[in-house]
Design an enzyme around this catalytic site. Structure first.
Site, PDB file in Angstrom:
ATOM      1  N   ARG A 236      17.563  66.045  61.690  1.00 53.02           N
ATOM      2  CA  ARG A 236      17.651  66.785  60.433  1.00 53.02           C
ATOM      3  C   ARG A 236      18.426  68.077  60.656  1.00 53.02           C
ATOM      4  O   ARG A 236      18.305  68.721  61.696  1.00 53.02           O
ATOM      5  CB  ARG A 236      16.246  67.137  59.890  1.00 53.02           C
ATOM      6  N   GLU A 265      23.217  69.283  52.416  1.00 51.20           N
ATOM      7  CA  GLU A 265      24.013  68.060  52.313  1.00 51.20           C
ATOM      8  C   GLU A 265      24.167  67.648  50.853  1.00 51.20           C
ATOM      9  O   GLU A 265      23.175  67.649  50.118  1.00 51.20           O
ATOM     10  CB  GLU A 265      23.339  66.939  53.119  1.00 51.20           C
ATOM     11  N   HIS A 286      25.841  62.172  57.653  1.00 44.82           N
ATOM     12  CA  HIS A 286      24.481  61.643  57.507  1.00 44.82           C
ATOM     13  C   HIS A 286      24.484  60.124  57.310  1.00 44.82           C
ATOM     14  O   HIS A 286      23.949  59.594  56.334  1.00 44.82           O
ATOM     15  CB  HIS A 286      23.750  62.325  56.338  1.00 44.82           C
ATOM     16  N   TRP A 289      21.495  56.363  59.645  1.00 48.97           N
ATOM     17  CA  TRP A 289      20.467  55.455  59.147  1.00 48.97           C
ATOM     18  C   TRP A 289      21.030  54.238  58.406  1.00 48.97           C
ATOM     19  O   TRP A 289      20.305  53.284  58.126  1.00 48.97           O
ATOM     20  CB  TRP A 289      19.566  56.203  58.142  1.00 48.97           C
TER      21      TRP A 289
END
Length: 319
Positions: A236, A265, A286, A289
């Site tokens: 994070r 973000e 990001h 994931w």
């Protein structure tokens, strides 16, 4: 029952047909919105029995205006975008999904690490700029390359992600240190936080962002690291002090860093890391994931959460 997906764009065009296969007694209508602003929540959700959201914030004011709402499915693990206290008071169940992205995040962690260790990003840029084409020999050895074998990796945060990274690291022949929480006496099998930072060739962050971990890595911690150290953050933004990291990269306090996350973000143009132009930093938006397989698992888990809720089963309930 009416289902509304508020930010389907975060699912990256994944096949959502599994949601359409939810028992017809549960679902009568499903509406998809690529993105949803704060002012659009009531308009789109006033008839919703179920809301699916990844990052759209649902505050007390929003929830109080939605008397039909029975269930919020968070299309992620983190729950900070939902007012859980209000949801509980209003009798709205909340579920999340954990563990779906472990393989994807571990893979991206090593993508970033190996790119830095091999200077791959620099060599790719050289080929695009014609540097190799002008070489006096068959190869271009302008940038250093380093093996990860026998390097020491310190892992901050030893949940599923940290354990997954440790497994791959050991397969590469790396020495793994599990960092104890900062300021705590090390438990068996763990290494004092500061001691781990001083020993590590590579530091990889996998802990959640909390009051305890905010700016966990700042000037003091960066100064403990080896000048050859590499820092990877796929956890994070906010865990690493961004200004301090820029200073460390500019001054060569550490060798390099890669981050998939920033404090805000999408990134602001004036973010210190975005403004930094050195080639010893890699930033990705990001995406750790978000492998295709990871998002497929996420969508399937959401459908199972909905079915469980209507069967009075407690599955992935956070409220």
């Amino acid at each position: 029952m009416n289902i509304v997906i508020l930010d389907a764009a975060t699912l990256n065009n994944t096949d959502l047909s599994v949601l359409n296969k939810i028992n017809a007694k549960i679902m009568t209508q499903i509406e998809f919105y690529e993105t949803t602003s704060k002012t659009q929540i009531f308009e789109r959700c006033h008839n919703a029995d179920i809301i699916i959201t990844n990052k759209v914030h649902l505050a007390h004011h929003d929830l109080a205006q939605l008397p039909k709402l029975k269930l919020i499915c968070i299309a992620a693990t983190g729950t900070n975008n939902i007012n859980l206290i209000s949801a509980k008071k209003l009798g709205i169940a909340v579920t999340n999904v954990a563990g779906y992205s472990t393989a994807s995040v571990v893979q991206h962690t090593f993508t970033l690490l190996l790119t830095l260790m091999n200077s791959s990003h620099k060599y790719i840029q050289d080929c695009q700029n014609g540097v190799w084409q002008k070489s006096s020999m068959f190869c271009s050895l302008k940038h250093s390359m380093n093996e990860v074998q026998n390097k020491t990796l310190a892992i901050i945060g030893y949940g599923d992600l940290g354990k997954g990274v440790a497994d791959i690291a050991q397969a590469f022949g790396m020495h793994v240190l599990i960092c104890e929480r900062k300021g705590s006496q090390p438990r068996e099998g763990r290494t004092d936080f500061n001691s781990a930072l001083t020993q590590a060739d590579i530091i990889s962050i996998h802990c959640p962002l909390t009051a305890e971990t905010h700016n966990l890595i700042s000037d003091t911690e960066l100064n403990l690291m080896k000048p050859s150290a590499v820092l990877i953050n796929t956890a994070r933004g906010g865990i690493v002090d961004e200004k301090a990291l820029v200073n460390a990269l500019e001054s060569k306090t550490i060798q390099a860093a890669a981050t998939d996350v920033l404090t805000k973000e999408p990134a602001d143009d004036d973010n210190p890391l975005i403004r930094y132009s050195g080639n010893n930093l890699i930033i990705t938006p990001h995406i750790a994931w978000a492998s295709k397989e990871s998002i497929n698992r996420l969508v399937n888990e959401i459908s199972l959460n909905i079915k469980a809720f209507y069967n009075d089963e407690n599955r992935n309930r956070v409220e």
